[in-house]
Design an enzyme around this catalytic site. Structure first.
Site, PDB file in Angstrom:
ATOM      1  N   CYS A   2     -10.784   7.303  10.506  1.00 27.04           N
ATOM      2  CA  CYS A   2     -12.127   8.066  10.514  1.00 27.04           C
ATOM      3  C   CYS A   2     -11.981   9.231  11.737  1.00 27.04           C
ATOM      4  O   CYS A   2     -11.270   9.210  12.578  1.00 27.04           O
ATOM      5  CB  CYS A   2     -13.038   7.227  11.051  1.00 27.04           C
ATOM      6  SG  CYS A   2     -13.508   5.443  10.230  1.00 27.04           S
ATOM      7  N   ARG A  27      -5.593  12.476   8.416  1.00 27.47           N
ATOM      8  CA  ARG A  27      -5.728  11.305   9.006  1.00 27.47           C
ATOM      9  C   ARG A  27      -5.829  10.092   7.938  1.00 27.47           C
ATOM     10  O   ARG A  27      -5.829   8.997   8.115  1.00 27.47           O
ATOM     11  CB  ARG A  27      -6.767  11.243  10.010  1.00 27.47           C
ATOM     12  CG  ARG A  27      -6.181  12.152  11.195  1.00 27.47           C
ATOM     13  CD  ARG A  27      -7.354  12.175  12.159  1.00 27.47           C
ATOM     14  NE  ARG A  27      -7.475  11.040  12.882  1.00 27.47           N
ATOM     15  CZ  ARG A  27      -7.092  10.916  14.176  1.00 27.47           C
ATOM     16  NH1 ARG A  27      -6.611  11.993  14.818  1.00 27.47           N
ATOM     17  NH2 ARG A  27      -7.162   9.723  14.766  1.00 27.47           N
ATOM     18  N   TRP A  75     -13.206   6.349   6.766  1.00 26.75           N
ATOM     19  CA  TRP A  75     -12.129   5.230   5.992  1.00 26.75           C
ATOM     20  C   TRP A  75     -12.545   3.834   6.087  1.00 26.75           C
ATOM     21  O   TRP A  75     -12.766   3.091   7.167  1.00 26.75           O
ATOM     22  CB  TRP A  75     -10.915   5.383   6.949  1.00 26.75           C
ATOM     23  CG  TRP A  75      -9.775   4.722   6.502  1.00 26.75           C
ATOM     24  CD1 TRP A  75      -8.654   5.320   5.398  1.00 26.75           C
ATOM     25  CD2 TRP A  75      -9.100   3.466   6.828  1.00 26.75           C
ATOM     26  NE1 TRP A  75      -7.750   4.244   5.304  1.00 26.75           N
ATOM     27  CE2 TRP A  75      -7.893   3.307   5.869  1.00 26.75           C
ATOM     28  CE3 TRP A  75      -9.562   2.367   7.589  1.00 26.75           C
ATOM     29  CZ2 TRP A  75      -6.993   2.058   5.876  1.00 26.75           C
ATOM     30  CZ3 TRP A  75      -8.706   1.431   7.862  1.00 26.75           C
ATOM     31  CH2 TRP A  75      -7.557   1.138   6.874  1.00 26.75           C
ATOM     32  N   ASN A  99     -16.425   5.848  15.131  1.00 29.48           N
ATOM     33  CA  ASN A  99     -15.074   5.536  14.651  1.00 29.48           C
ATOM     34  C   ASN A  99     -15.006   4.039  15.400  1.00 29.48           C
ATOM     35  O   ASN A  99     -15.407   3.963  16.471  1.00 29.48           O
ATOM     36  CB  ASN A  99     -13.960   6.391  15.236  1.00 29.48           C
ATOM     37  CG  ASN A  99     -13.941   7.723  14.596  1.00 29.48           C
ATOM     38  OD1 ASN A  99     -14.779   7.694  13.657  1.00 29.48           O
ATOM     39  ND2 ASN A  99     -12.822   8.556  15.014  1.00 29.48           N
ATOM     40  N   GLY A 100     -14.182   3.065  14.880  1.00 28.86           N
ATOM     41  CA  GLY A 100     -13.996   1.963  15.551  1.00 28.86           C
ATOM     42  C   GLY A 100     -14.447   0.747  14.551  1.00 28.86           C
ATOM     43  O   GLY A 100     -15.000   1.001  13.509  1.00 28.86           O
ATOM     44  N   GLU A 483      13.378   1.762   7.383  1.00 33.04           N
ATOM     45  CA  GLU A 483      12.413   2.842   7.355  1.00 33.04           C
ATOM     46  C   GLU A 483      12.579   3.372   6.018  1.00 33.04           C
ATOM     47  O   GLU A 483      11.250   3.871   5.456  1.00 33.04           O
ATOM     48  CB  GLU A 483      13.029   3.887   8.534  1.00 33.04           C
ATOM     49  CG  GLU A 483      12.442   5.171   8.557  1.00 33.04           C
ATOM     50  CD  GLU A 483      10.771   5.149   8.491  1.00 33.04           C
ATOM     51  OE1 GLU A 483      10.138   4.208   9.155  1.00 33.04           O
ATOM     52  OE2 GLU A 483      10.330   6.148   8.566  1.00 33.04           O
ATOM     53  N   LYS A 487       9.005   3.996   3.850  1.00 31.56           N
ATOM     54  CA  LYS A 487       8.757   5.518   3.096  1.00 31.56           C
ATOM     55  C   LYS A 487       8.458   5.197   1.765  1.00 31.56           C
ATOM     56  O   LYS A 487       7.599   5.906   1.197  1.00 31.56           O
ATOM     57  CB  LYS A 487       9.767   6.526   3.253  1.00 31.56           C
ATOM     58  CG  LYS A 487      10.193   6.909   4.734  1.00 31.56           C
ATOM     59  CD  LYS A 487       9.168   7.995   5.146  1.00 31.56           C
ATOM     60  CE  LYS A 487       7.807   7.237   5.703  1.00 31.56           C
ATOM     61  NZ  LYS A 487       8.211   6.956   7.415  1.00 31.56           N
ATOM     62  N   GLU A 490       5.093   3.432   0.783  1.00 29.70           N
ATOM     63  CA  GLU A 490       3.842   3.895   1.308  1.00 29.70           C
ATOM     64  C   GLU A 490       3.682   5.082   0.249  1.00 29.70           C
ATOM     65  O   GLU A 490       2.282   5.653   0.120  1.00 29.70           O
ATOM     66  CB  GLU A 490       3.821   4.246   2.746  1.00 29.70           C
ATOM     67  CG  GLU A 490       4.569   5.287   3.233  1.00 29.70           C
ATOM     68  CD  GLU A 490       4.246   5.666   4.869  1.00 29.70           C
ATOM     69  OE1 GLU A 490       3.298   5.301   5.253  1.00 29.70           O
ATOM     70  OE2 GLU A 490       5.397   5.803   5.392  1.00 29.70           O
ATOM     71  N   HIS A 506      21.409 -15.304   1.247  1.00 27.80           N
ATOM     72  CA  HIS A 506      20.098 -16.223   1.621  1.00 27.80           C
ATOM     73  C   HIS A 506      19.264 -16.148   1.179  1.00 27.80           C
ATOM     74  O   HIS A 506      18.102 -16.951   1.562  1.00 27.80           O
ATOM     75  CB  HIS A 506      20.355 -16.256   3.347  1.00 27.80           C
ATOM     76  CG  HIS A 506      21.547 -16.307   4.069  1.00 27.80           C
ATOM     77  ND1 HIS A 506      22.171 -17.539   3.966  1.00 27.80           N
ATOM     78  CD2 HIS A 506      22.365 -15.537   4.770  1.00 27.80           C
ATOM     79  CE1 HIS A 506      23.357 -17.365   4.790  1.00 27.80           C
ATOM     80  NE2 HIS A 506      23.286 -16.063   5.195  1.00 27.80           N
ATOM     81  N   LYS A 605      -3.404   8.364   8.759  1.00 24.64           N
ATOM     82  CA  LYS A 605      -2.401   8.723   9.601  1.00 24.64           C
ATOM     83  C   LYS A 605      -2.370   8.277  10.936  1.00 24.64           C
ATOM     84  O   LYS A 605      -1.248   7.871  11.539  1.00 24.64           O
ATOM     85  CB  LYS A 605      -2.650  10.431   9.752  1.00 24.64           C
ATOM     86  CG  LYS A 605      -1.527  11.156  10.648  1.00 24.64           C
ATOM     87  CD  LYS A 605      -0.012  11.030   9.916  1.00 24.64           C
ATOM     88  CE  LYS A 605       1.120  11.605  10.810  1.00 24.64           C
ATOM     89  NZ  LYS A 605       2.397  10.862  10.632  1.00 24.64           N
TER      90      LYS A 605
HETATM   91  O1  M6R Z   1       1.202   7.049  15.437  1.00 28.55           O
HETATM   92  P1  M6R Z   1       2.142   5.632  15.483  1.00 28.55           P
HETATM   93  O2  M6R Z   1       3.547   6.312  15.694  1.00 28.55           O
HETATM   94  O3  M6R Z   1       1.663   4.878  16.374  1.00 28.55           O
HETATM   95  O4  M6R Z   1       1.917   5.163  14.248  1.00 28.55           O
HETATM   96  C1  M6R Z   1       2.529   3.911  13.637  1.00 28.55           C
HETATM   97  C2  M6R Z   1       2.256   3.615  12.305  1.00 28.55           C
HETATM   98  O5  M6R Z   1       0.923   3.777  11.879  1.00 28.55           O
HETATM   99  C3  M6R Z   1       2.889   4.925  11.503  1.00 28.55           C
HETATM  100  O6  M6R Z   1       4.409   4.931  11.900  1.00 28.55           O
HETATM  101  C4  M6R Z   1       2.991   4.372   9.876  1.00 28.55           C
HETATM  102  O7  M6R Z   1       3.652   3.271   9.677  1.00 28.55           O
HETATM  103  C5  M6R Z   1       3.412   5.425   9.110  1.00 28.55           C
HETATM  104  N1  M6R Z   1       2.593   5.793   8.029  1.00 28.55           N
HETATM  105  C6  M6R Z   1       4.793   5.310   8.383  1.00 28.55           C
HETATM  106  O8  M6R Z   1       5.125   6.329   7.456  1.00 28.55           O
END
Ligand code: M6R
Length: 610
Positions: A2, A27, A75, A99-100, A483, A487, A490, A506, A605
């Protein structure tokens, strides 16, 4: 997640508010709304499901006059994405954005129903509007009503309240969700992120936990948790941000992938000599602190967690210091033992991730020797609340999928590891010079990795119709595989998993068939022969392999194995280097699939709620 924008001005603020929301779009959100009051106390509220552009169109179709207003991108947490659930929420003359998460909203909802209030939404936020309306009946000011309201709330909030009958002010409260005040000339603003306000002001102060503030055109008055007036430092921001500018790129993610050579140059600038790390550049008392460190605890989420996992190998092998890495949402609820002389390191792009922030606060209570953050956003909560901050200088990262934040975090971590190893006499001058040389060479090498763009775009075709992908690596390339898998899932919505290659037999080997592409990160290091055996295990079961390896690794392509040959690079910085083709692969797969690359479904974000 949000976003909030608010303004008190003489001029009409509709355009400022929606432009602010546009700047927060990256975001992640599902609906947007605005409420504006003019000097005659006429209020207009507009809410739209979908993109901010829908709200912009609405404000253009219907003239929205007024100098005081609040705006929000939502959001969804409580209640589906819908116009009725979009903020601002109202109770008689009171409008609220939030927000929250209000954790005790059900109990408050019942209390308010018993008092005769009816609810128009399924949100937790609506209770705030009704509570303020109720408190206004006795309170002498809107500030007092909000102060009384927040005492009844459990959970996290950054919330702004506007009273239609008094358009000269907004009041705002912060607990767990960031709020920044923006100072203009004869007008003042607030937002959940300074990026929203960079087109109207550069002067900001940040509310602290428990603060409540009143904002008029000419004055900002801040009260602390106990209700006493306080001053919060006003700082000049030098942040650069033009959310609308993708330059020649199709997506922010693509732009940010290609910005990595510059981001890496900026991150090491002034921190390295030709052959040494400048320890003081990590923090004023860094040498003093690092000298005492006997253990490192890294806490982070998502991509930042993956960066921490790479750094664990470095802390132990290069600096001789034991290192644990934990996901913040686990760490914060676990009964852990604090080791003597343990340095807590939070890693975060945004500096506002709710779980990471909670973990930092807990660690401070539990007696960690010192708490540092490696973070990309100056003035963020993690930066302000940590003992010291080592900033990555990646520049604003807009794409939800983190790219340049990850590689700059890794280079910052490598500098930290080297400084720590030096303080502990574990890294000698020769080793230090080798690491520093590798860091200096990295931007050019990343440029060369980016030249694989077209080759990887072609390769991406093989993945676009698949439902699953497996990523394998060993040692510090296992977190690079993690990682890569994060990527891909997501932004392309393809189910992906990462395994340490030695774990294959395993369990995951059972998944191997021709429909499961297996991507292997295979630089030529001391684990290459082991990795080759794992590759054979996949091959023997009819798996399709995509091996990213350097030219000296000695792989030969055939019908079951495509080889993407990369140049030889230093072993030390190779994890950073091998990240680039992985980012490009996920980007191009998503592009072929036609997903919303920069704002993938269901994601935000900056994750400012639990
Ligand atoms: O702002 P931050 O680095 O603390 O955010 C952590 C995660 O929310 C962030 O890395 C998220 O996993 C990304 N969307 C990955 O690409």
């Amino acid at each position: 997640m949000c976003g909030i924008v608010g303004a008190v001005a003489q001029r009409d603020v509709a355009e400022i508010l929606v432009e602010g929301l546009r700047r927060l779009e990256y975001r992640g959100y599902d609906s947007a709304g605005v409420a504006i009051v003019d000097s005659n106390s006429e209020l207009t509220r507009l809410r739209r499901l979908g993109k901010v552009q829908e709200l912009v169109d609405a404000t253009e179709q219907q003239e929205v006059a007024g100098g005081t207003g609040i705006a929000h991108t939502r959001w969804a947490t409580h209640g589906e994405p819908s116009e009725a659930n979009a903020h601002p929420h109202m109770s008689s003359d009171i409008s609220v954005v939030h927000n929250g998460i209000i954790e005790n909203h059900e109990e408050l909802r019942q209390l308010l129903k018993d008092r005769g209030y009816s609810f128009e939404s399924q949100t937790d936020t609506e209770v705030i509007a009704h509570l303020v309306e109720w408190e206004m009946r006795e309170a002498t000011s809107l500030v007092e009503a909000l102060q009384k309201t927040v005492k009844q709330l459990e959970g996290a909030y950054g919330t702004v309240v506007m009273d239609r009958k008094d358009p000269s002010r907004l009041v705002v409260a912060r607990s767990g969700s960031p709020i920044v005040i923006g100072y203009g000339v004869g007008e003042n603003f607030l937002a959940s992120d300074q990026l929203a306000l960079l087109n109207v002001t550069r002067r900001f102060s940040y509310l602290e936990e428990g603060d409540v503030a009143e904002i008029t055109r000419r004055k900002v008055t801040i009260f602390d948790l106990s209700g006493n007036p306080v001053e919060r430092e006003v700082v000049e921001s030098n942040a650069e941000h033009d959310a609308g500018d993708k330059g020649k790129y199709r997506h922010f993610m693509q732009k940010e992938i290609f910005e990595q050579p510059t981001a890496l140059i900026n991150t090491v600038e002034g921190r390295l000599t030709k052959d040494a790390v400048i320890t003081e550049s990590i923090g004023v008392n860094a040498a003093e602190i690092l000298e005492k460190v006997e253990h490192v605890q890294i806490v982070a989420c998502g991509t930042s967690y993956n960066a921490g996992m790479v750094a664990r190998y470095w802390f132990e092998s290069l600096a001789g210091v034991s290192c644990d890495v934990e996901i913040a949402s686990e760490f914060r609820y676990r009964k852990f033992v604090t080791r003597p002389n343990s340095l807590l390191i939070t890693l975060s792009q945004s500096g506002e991730t709710a779980d990471t922030l909670a973990a930092l606060r807990l660690a401070k209570e539990k007696g960690y020797m010192s708490a540092m953050t490696i973070c990309n956003v100056a003035g963020s909560s993690l930066v302000r609340e940590s003992d010291f901050a080592f900033m990555t200088r990646a520049g604003a990262e807009i794409g939800v999928a983190s790219t340049k934040a990850f590689t700059t975090q890794l280079s910052a971590l490598l500098m930290l590891v080297t400084a720590l190893g030096k303080e502990r006499q574990y890294v000698d001058a020769v080793k230090e010079a080798e690491i520093v040389k590798a860091l200096h060479s990295l931007p050019d090498q990343i440029n060369s990795a980016l030249s694989y763009d077209k080759q990887i775009e072609a390769l991406a075709e093989d993945f676009a119709d698949k439902h699953h992908t497996l990523f394998l690596g060993r040692g510090e390339f296992y977190p690079i595989a993690m990682e890569a898998s994060l990527k891909l899932k997501e932004i392309s919505y393809i189910h992906a998993e990462a395994y340490a290659a030695g774990e294959l037999k395993h369990g995951p080997l059972a998944l191997i068939d021709a429909d499961m592409p297996v991507v292997v990160v295979a630089p030529n290091n001391e684990l290459l022969e082991k990795l080759k055996s794992n590759i054979e295990e996949v091959r023997a079961r009819g798996g399709l392999l995509y091996v990213f390896a350097d030219e000296s690794a000695g792989f030969e392509a055939d019908e079951s194995m495509k080889i993407i040959t990369m140049p030889n690079v230093s072993d030390i910085t190779a994890p950073i280097y091998y990240t680039i083709p992985m980012q490009l692969l996920s980007y191009y797969v998503a592009l072929i699939k036609g997903t919303d690359v920069d704002q993938p479904r269901n994601l935000a974000k900056s994750v400012t709620v639990e």
